[in-house]
Scaffold this active site. Sequence first.
Site: not given
Length: 470
Positions: A8, A34, A109, A355
């Site tokens: 989020c 998100g 969170g 990466d």
Amino acid sequence: MAGPKHSCGVVGMYCSEDVATGIFKALRMIQHRGQESAGISVFNGKRVITAKGPGLVHDAVKPNDLKALSGKCGIGHVRYPSAQNKADRNTEPIEVEISNGVIAIAHNGSITNYQELKKKYLDGLGWTFLTDSDSELISKIIAKHLIQNNDPIRSIRYTMSEIEGAYSLTILYNNRLFGVRDPYGFRPLCLGRIEDGYMLASESAAVDIFRGDFIRNITPGEIIEITEEGFKSYPSASLSQHRAHCMFEWIYFARPDSVIDGKEVYQVRRNVGDILAEEHPADVDLVMPVPDSGRAHALGYSIRSGIRYEEGFMKNRFVERTFILPDQKQREASVVMKLNPIRSTVKGKRILIVDDSIVRGTTLLKLIKMLRDAGAKEVHVRIGCPPIIAPCYYGVDMKSRDQFIALKHTVEEIRQQIGADSLGYTSVQGLVKAIGLPENDLCLACVNNKYPTKIHEEVHRFQARLKENY
């Protein structure tokens, strides 16, 4: 590219004009945090109104929704669901109505004592819950305290004393806007000045889109209230609390052009590549990134090593960000759709690819095979994050130890499994040096198994049940 999944991003805005369009733009700027759902809540002068839905921001909040969201203060949210809260009913912002108004909350969170608190309020007070989201629990606890004392700052403080774990919040209570960051500072939250007001956002890049001024990051434990006149700060009463900023914000999650707790993400990633080249040199013809997450790491490696940097993968930008897909099979299938080797670059070459992290190793296995099929002579791998060996309970969807290839295998065994000619990870000490913050101010739990907060047994039992059900 297919690293850990985040959960989020949040926005809050108070301006002299309508804020819905501004929040919409800011959410699109942090869409990478998100892609499952999005929403906006605005106070229209009489009540809080919300528009939200599944999909990307422009799918979840339609043009007609923006016209209806008329008001000078509001909040927004983009969401990635973890395994336990995929249902649409968990889409945020979450609203709770009380006698003197509505509270809307957007949360980034994870609350580690969620199950314990939910059981307490279900059994002890008979509360009902409409979602599986810890955001609803937070909003209801705030509402409980507001009913008792009608003081938002005191109510938020009381709530902070009950909840544990990671939370960066934007809260709308009628026409009052608040930003809150947990005492450890796990998740980022920043404050910015824009032309006709102020804003809060998970990342400073959201301020930049308005050509605004990034003021600072909200400090751990701080509450900020934004008003028509400006902003008020209510710092944490606990000045001795050590910090636990999530290292993955710099390694992977945040945009490279964001500043997190005083450290520019792009520069940190360059530093990581520099340290990787020092710790794990290689005799190769070129260095190339796994787009996009490995790009700055690879550039840092190239500059430090003196080995030529090349773009060896062509990226399809019309495929969703791989890490955000809710299913591992979807993520693996997306790799082939998303990246294609540039044969003229890789054919006959000894290649080193960089990466950000390895979780399961399945994505790199596919990428290395693609490069060999395209004619690469050798494929060496360097990873910006140390081996991931422990679950995260603070907002990253890495909850099962079984998914970590590094937990049960040595570096050499992992190298063999992914089919690389060599493999090197940044050391924990190297990572700390690259970020430039004291080790005690970082959350490194996923790479050293040392958690900065108490992890409740109920969390472990809950994760065990999740493993059985999904």
